[in-house]
Design an enzyme around this catalytic site. Sequence first.
Site, PDB file in Angstrom:
ATOM      1  N   ARG A 197       0.847  -1.181   0.000  1.00  0.00           N
ATOM      2  CA  ARG A 197       0.000   0.000   0.000  1.00  0.00           C
ATOM      3  C   ARG A 197       0.887   1.236   0.000  1.00  0.00           C
ATOM      4  NH1 ARG A 197       1.583   1.988   3.878  1.00  0.00           N
ATOM      5  NH2 ARG A 197       0.336   3.855   3.513  1.00  0.00           N
ATOM      6  N   GLY A 198       0.234   2.397  -0.226  1.00  0.00           N
ATOM      7  CA  GLY A 198       0.993   3.626  -0.444  1.00  0.00           C
ATOM      8  C   GLY A 198       1.043   3.812  -1.953  1.00  0.00           C
ATOM      9  N   ALA A 199       0.654   5.016  -2.403  1.00  0.00           N
ATOM     10  CA  ALA A 199       0.454   5.238  -3.841  1.00  0.00           C
ATOM     11  C   ALA A 199       1.669   4.860  -4.710  1.00  0.00           C
ATOM     12  CB  ALA A 199       0.028   6.684  -4.063  1.00  0.00           C
ATOM     13  N   ARG A 252      -7.122  -1.060  -7.090  1.00  0.00           N
ATOM     14  CA  ARG A 252      -7.440   0.073  -6.198  1.00  0.00           C
ATOM     15  C   ARG A 252      -7.640   1.304  -7.086  1.00  0.00           C
ATOM     16  NH1 ARG A 252      -4.382   1.066  -0.652  1.00  0.00           N
ATOM     17  NH2 ARG A 252      -6.427   1.863  -0.075  1.00  0.00           N
ATOM     18  N   GLN A 288      -2.698   2.610   9.914  1.00  0.00           N
ATOM     19  CA  GLN A 288      -1.372   2.721   9.283  1.00  0.00           C
ATOM     20  C   GLN A 288      -0.431   3.594  10.109  1.00  0.00           C
ATOM     21  OE1 GLN A 288      -4.289   3.107   7.742  1.00  0.00           O
ATOM     22  NE2 GLN A 288      -4.222   2.611   5.579  1.00  0.00           N
ATOM     23  N   ASP A 336      -2.761  10.587  -2.714  1.00  0.00           N
ATOM     24  CA  ASP A 336      -2.954   9.530  -3.710  1.00  0.00           C
ATOM     25  C   ASP A 336      -3.222  10.110  -5.087  1.00  0.00           C
ATOM     26  OD1 ASP A 336      -3.330   8.077  -1.086  1.00  0.00           O
ATOM     27  OD2 ASP A 336      -3.365   6.448  -2.558  1.00  0.00           O
ATOM     28  N   ASN A 379      -6.470  12.021  -0.309  1.00  0.00           N
ATOM     29  CA  ASN A 379      -5.558  11.296   0.590  1.00  0.00           C
ATOM     30  C   ASN A 379      -6.383  10.533   1.624  1.00  0.00           C
ATOM     31  OD1 ASN A 379      -2.825  10.624   1.388  1.00  0.00           O
ATOM     32  ND2 ASN A 379      -3.177  11.835   3.223  1.00  0.00           N
ATOM     33  N   LYS A 380      -5.717   9.800   2.454  1.00  0.00           N
ATOM     34  CA  LYS A 380      -6.352   8.927   3.449  1.00  0.00           C
ATOM     35  C   LYS A 380      -7.484   9.636   4.183  1.00  0.00           C
ATOM     36  CE  LYS A 380      -5.813   5.530   4.014  1.00  0.00           C
ATOM     37  NZ  LYS A 380      -6.734   4.523   3.400  1.00  0.00           N
TER      38      LYS A 380
HETATM   39  O1  MRU Z   1      -4.935   3.184   1.868  1.00  0.00           O
HETATM   40  P1  MRU Z   1      -3.460   3.455   1.911  1.00  0.00           P
HETATM   41  O2  MRU Z   1      -2.828   3.005   3.175  1.00  0.00           O
HETATM   42  O3  MRU Z   1      -2.749   2.953   0.668  1.00  0.00           O
HETATM   43  O4  MRU Z   1      -3.368   5.043   1.870  1.00  0.00           O
HETATM   44  C1  MRU Z   1      -2.127   5.633   1.743  1.00  0.00           C
HETATM   45  C2  MRU Z   1      -2.155   7.108   1.798  1.00  0.00           C
HETATM   46  O5  MRU Z   1      -3.189   7.717   1.912  1.00  0.00           O
HETATM   47  C3  MRU Z   1      -0.836   7.799   1.620  1.00  0.00           C
HETATM   48  O6  MRU Z   1      -0.891   9.067   2.202  1.00  0.00           O
HETATM   49  C4  MRU Z   1      -0.507   7.960   0.128  1.00  0.00           C
HETATM   50  O7  MRU Z   1      -0.703   6.799  -0.599  1.00  0.00           O
HETATM   51  C5  MRU Z   1       0.898   8.437  -0.070  1.00  0.00           C
HETATM   52  S1  MRU Z   1       2.130   7.199   0.297  1.00  0.00           S
HETATM   53  C6  MRU Z   1       3.611   7.968  -0.048  1.00  0.00           C
END
Ligand code: MRU
Length: 337
Positions: A47-49, A81, A184, A225, A235-236
């Site tokens: 996970r993480g963009a 995703r 997270q 994201d 974002n999250k």
């Molecule tokens: O659902 P996730 O855990 O993949 O969400 C991640 C985020 O929202 C991060 O802030 C984003 O992907 C940037 S990671 C460098």
Amino acid sequence: MILPPSLRWTGTHLELLDQRQLPGSVVFMQLKTWDEVATAISSMAVRGAPAIGIAAAWGVVLAAQAGDDLSCAIRGLRASRPTAVNLGWALKKMESVLASTGSVNCESLAVVAAELQRQDCLLTQRLVDHGVSLLSQGCRVLHHCHTGAIATAGVGTALGVISAAHAHGVLRHAWLDETRPRLQGAALSAWELGCLGVPCTVIVDGASGLLMRRGEVDAVMVGCDRVAANGDVANKIGTYNLALVAKAHGVPFYVCAPGSSIDLATPDGDAITIEERDAQEITHVQGLSVAAPGAQAWNPAFDITPAHLVTGLITEFGVLRPPYRESLRGLSLPNQP
Ligand code: MRU
């Protein structure tokens, strides 16, 4: 402690750090098919963009090696995703190799996937350098979700800025939103900063208001994201609330946005698809129900922070300031329409 890489290509298959097992265990999954990669992305093993974009690129290499139907594989990976533009961007890169070679050449695909990974390493480091230059001596920074090294192929984005600020002796303290429902912040950010010896404290997401009211936060630093052409940020979930609280207390709100997360083809935040995940992520904790029996839950994984709440967008090109439509337009972006 040295952080493990988020992923590595062995020459035949993809080794992927299973982020769901952290902070308890450092376990690498051995992924040999594209649909294993798609499942790893949708189940958030990776996970993480930036990390999901690179994993998807290697997924295409695995599909090509196996002689699978590549359009089907790319469709499956793309659907794993929806919100992070990095995923579609990496897959578009792989599609353009296929179009330019006119045939399936595993080696050319692997070269491009490796290059995406190398670039991410390079560009996140540049982004982090720009981010650190914004922070003043003794700063206390609040972070949401997890945006560290293992969310990328490099040093991370917002959490990378925080770790680098510590390494430069600038950071006094990091506040980490636990980040409901998947935690997270508590699990990954606290683990990563712990490994790097960065002083940090986990808080519940709702504590940021009290903390800012007490004057304990000098800056908020988050990842993203997708950034739309007008500067709206996906974002999250919870990022928008945090931005509103920061605005109310005059705390600068910075978003770290590598070029691979900027999407000028999307006009504004309303046009961004928000992933909705299983309600059980809210109603259950480690398999145990914590909600009233039969309680319904709504689980959007991301939200949109309007551009006017963003003090600066930290990119590998430098720190962009409003109006973002103008500052974003001039960049030479990988995601340009
Ligand atoms: O659902 P996730 O855990 O993949 O969400 C991640 C985020 O929202 C991060 O802030 C984003 O992907 C940037 S990671 C460098």
